[in-house]
Design a protein around this motif. Structure first.
Motif, PDB file in Angstrom:
ATOM      1  N   GLY A 271      -5.933   8.928  -0.007  1.00  0.00           N
ATOM      2  CA  GLY A 271      -5.955   7.597  -0.931  1.00  0.00           C
ATOM      3  C   GLY A 271      -4.931   6.742  -0.806  1.00  0.00           C
ATOM      4  N   ASP A 272      -5.244   5.806  -1.164  1.00  0.00           N
ATOM      5  CA  ASP A 272      -4.203   4.608  -1.499  1.00  0.00           C
ATOM      6  C   ASP A 272      -3.949   4.209  -2.802  1.00  0.00           C
ATOM      7  OD1 ASP A 272      -3.957   4.536   1.611  1.00  0.00           O
ATOM      8  OD2 ASP A 272      -5.688   3.309   1.532  1.00  0.00           O
ATOM      9  N   MET A 273      -2.816   3.515  -3.111  1.00  0.00           N
ATOM     10  CA  MET A 273      -2.564   2.827  -4.252  1.00  0.00           C
ATOM     11  C   MET A 273      -1.864   1.400  -3.760  1.00  0.00           C
ATOM     12  SD  MET A 273      -0.853   5.164  -7.343  1.00  0.00           S
ATOM     13  CE  MET A 273      -1.663   6.667  -7.875  1.00  0.00           C
TER      14      MET A 273
ATOM     15  N   ALA B 289       1.890   8.816  -5.148  1.00  0.00           N
ATOM     16  CA  ALA B 289       1.703   7.997  -3.743  1.00  0.00           C
ATOM     17  C   ALA B 289       3.059   7.422  -3.237  1.00  0.00           C
ATOM     18  CB  ALA B 289       0.550   6.785  -4.019  1.00  0.00           C
ATOM     19  N   LYS B 290       3.117   7.375  -2.167  1.00  0.00           N
ATOM     20  CA  LYS B 290       4.329   6.978  -1.635  1.00  0.00           C
ATOM     21  C   LYS B 290       4.498   5.700  -0.580  1.00  0.00           C
ATOM     22  CE  LYS B 290       7.044  11.354  -2.067  1.00  0.00           C
ATOM     23  NZ  LYS B 290       8.124  12.236  -1.279  1.00  0.00           N
TER      24      LYS B 290
ATOM     25  N   VAL C 240       0.866  -1.217   0.029  1.00  0.00           N
ATOM     26  CA  VAL C 240       0.186   0.094   0.014  1.00  0.00           C
ATOM     27  C   VAL C 240       0.841   1.405  -0.062  1.00  0.00           C
ATOM     28  CG1 VAL C 240      -1.728   1.397   1.200  1.00  0.00           C
ATOM     29  CG2 VAL C 240      -1.871  -1.187   1.086  1.00  0.00           C
ATOM     30  N   TYR C 241       0.600   2.000  -0.991  1.00  0.00           N
ATOM     31  CA  TYR C 241       1.386   3.509  -1.010  1.00  0.00           C
ATOM     32  C   TYR C 241       0.334   4.467  -0.817  1.00  0.00           C
ATOM     33  CZ  TYR C 241       5.522   1.435  -3.624  1.00  0.00           C
ATOM     34  OH  TYR C 241       6.632   0.915  -3.932  1.00  0.00           O
ATOM     35  N   LYS C 242       0.675   5.407  -0.096  1.00  0.00           N
ATOM     36  CA  LYS C 242      -0.257   6.484   0.603  1.00  0.00           C
ATOM     37  C   LYS C 242      -0.271   7.820  -0.695  1.00  0.00           C
ATOM     38  CE  LYS C 242      -1.740   4.768   4.350  1.00  0.00           C
ATOM     39  NZ  LYS C 242      -3.436   4.389   4.458  1.00  0.00           N
ATOM     40  N   VAL C 243      -1.401   8.024  -0.888  1.00  0.00           N
ATOM     41  CA  VAL C 243      -1.530   9.523  -1.859  1.00  0.00           C
ATOM     42  C   VAL C 243      -0.893  10.443  -0.947  1.00  0.00           C
ATOM     43  CG1 VAL C 243      -3.167  10.889  -2.923  1.00  0.00           C
ATOM     44  CG2 VAL C 243      -3.154   8.304  -3.282  1.00  0.00           C
TER      45      VAL C 243
END
Length: 214
Positions: free
Chosen positions: A68-70, A212-213, A38-41
């Motif tokens: 958001g999440d990616m 996203a990171k 999961v990367y956080k926007v």
């Protein structure tokens, strides 16, 4: 403008990375959403612009991502959920303060986005389909998902450029949205045939750069 330029350059550097893992055993048709890292926007690095057209011209502006999440698997974005802060809606093409304020107020009203009742909109990715054989600077995937505006959820699909590099995932593109699907009928010839030159296009566009990171 300087913030937008820096964000665009940052996105371009990320999107130069391959969007799809080059595993020869991987499915070659559709990349379905699956669990991943999961990367956080990053709202402060991401941008969302809108353009609405009418018979006599057009208006443009911005909205901000709230969170958001990616989901990422290797070098591939596999899913994501994005929350948009509708209360942040701005008009950027009108310089007169009073005229600008009137349009923002109208867009916030029940004629359009009913923002007081629906302060957020969401988009959830349901499928990502790689586009093969495209140039390095072209859209390399078709994103399909569920868009919720005014509490109404509809499927949408649009081309985008996606990539993952050095712990950063990015997606950019333009989505065309039929507002009438979300009960936004004001000024639509589909419902008001005699409206003449006051008609507003059913479609509006959303241009996005999302970072996203981990």
């Amino acid at each position: 403008m300087k913030k937008l330029a820096l964000s665009a350059l940052f996105v371009a550097s990320i999107l130069a990375a391959p969007a799809v893992a080059k595993d020869p055993t991987a499915p070659k048709a559709v990349a379905s959403v699956k669990a991943g890292t999961v990367y956080k926007v990053q709202p402060q690095l991401s941008t969302l612009g809108w353009v609405g057209k009418k018979v006599t011209g057009q208006h443009s502006g911005t909205i901000q991502f709230k969170s958001g999440d990616m989901e990422v698997s290797g070098t591939q974005i596999t899913g994501g959920t994005f929350l948009v802060d509708m209360t942040s809606l701005k008009v950027t093409d009108i310089t007169d303060t009073d005229t600008n304020g009137k349009l923002v107020g109208h867009l916030r009203s029940d004629d359009f986005f009913s923002i007081e009742k629906n302060p957020t909109s969401t988009f959830k990715i349901t499928k990502i389909t790689p586009i093969k054989g495209v140039a390095a600077d072209a859209n390399n995937a078709t994103i399909t998902g569920s868009l919720t505006i005014k509490g109404i959820t509809k499927p949408v699909s649009f081309p985008a450029k996606v990539g993952v590099k050095n712990g950063v995932a990015a997606a950019s593109g333009t989505a065309t949205i039929d507002r009438t699907l979300f009960d936004i009928r004001y000024g639509s010839k589909s419902f008001f045939e005699s409206i003449g030159d006051k008609a507003i296009d059913n479609d509006f566009t959303l241009s996005f750069n999302v970072i996203a990171k981990k």
